[in-house]
Motif scaffolding. Structure first.
Motif, PDB file in Angstrom:
ATOM      1  N   TRP A 105       0.840  -1.204   0.000  1.00 20.89           N
ATOM      2  CA  TRP A 105       0.000   0.000   0.000  1.00 20.89           C
ATOM      3  C   TRP A 105       0.870   1.247   0.000  1.00 20.89           C
ATOM      4  N   PHE A 124      -1.594  -1.304  -6.906  1.00 20.03           N
ATOM      5  CA  PHE A 124      -2.941  -1.560  -6.396  1.00 20.03           C
ATOM      6  C   PHE A 124      -3.533  -2.803  -7.044  1.00 20.03           C
ATOM      7  N   SER A 132      -6.358  -8.322  -1.258  1.00 21.50           N
ATOM      8  CA  SER A 132      -6.640  -7.138  -0.442  1.00 21.50           C
ATOM      9  C   SER A 132      -8.079  -6.687  -0.657  1.00 21.50           C
TER      10      SER A 132
END
Length: 195
Positions: A105, A124, A132
């Motif tokens: 992150w 991401f 995630s």
């Protein structure tokens, strides 16, 4: 907008509490939500100036560092952002991905701070593929993300985050209904995350 209505009251309460990492973080979040970016920046800048070395130390401070960089960049002090950004990058070079769940992150967010949207989107995307839930992507107060969640290239990533969250919620619901002990449910849940 309804969420922001409560921030002035929260901020008034926080002003009466002793300054700790928790209350400082909450003050910064409230100031960002209220649009007081200069005040939020100054709170984090003061914390950065208080560090003995040019390092953040610990995920919480690293996360604050990325927010500080974004606030500096967005409030006309981009030149001041360079030093904490270099410190963040130096910490990432020695950080172990195995010991810091927030590593990816933070790496994505540093890429955003450097203006590298492609690297941020790729990071991401990797996070979404790794399971995630993207909780920092939806509904959070993060000045660094800006319009990134609206980028068409992020839409499949956000859908994957949402699907991961739905899967985790279904698993938790099943485990709660199974009647197994909390410890057994935790073991099964954690084991399922490693796939």
């Amino acid at each position: 907008a309804s969420t922001i209505v409560g921030y002035p009251c929260v901020l008034a309460l926080l002003q009466r509490l002793p300054v700790t990492d928790d209350t400082l973080d909450a003050r910064v979040t409230a100031r960002i939500a209220l649009g007081d970016l200069d005040v939020a920046r100054d709170l984090l800048w003061q914390k950065w100036q208080g560090f003995e070395k040019d390092e953040f130390g610990g995920t919480r401070n690293i996360d604050n560092g990325v927010v500080l960089v974004a606030l500096l960049q967005q409030t006309g002090r981009a030149e001041d952002a360079e030093e904490p950004l270099r410190a963040l990058e130096a910490e990432f070079k020695v950080a172990s991905r195995l010991h810091d769940a927030g590593f990816d992150w933070l790496t994505a967010r540093v890429a955003l701070a450097r203006g590298d949207r492609e690297a941020a989107i790729a990071a991401f995307d990797k996070l979404a593929k790794d399971g995630s839930v993207g909780n920092r992507m939806a509904g959070g107060i993060d000045p660094l993300l800006g319009d990134l969640p609206d980028d068409p290239r992020m839409q499949p990533v956000i859908k994957r985050f949402d699907a991961n969250l739905a899967t985790q919620n279904a698993t938790l619901k099943r485990l709660r209904a199974s009647g197994m002990s909390v410890e057994a449910a935790r073991r099964e849940y954690v084991a399922g995350l490693s796939h």
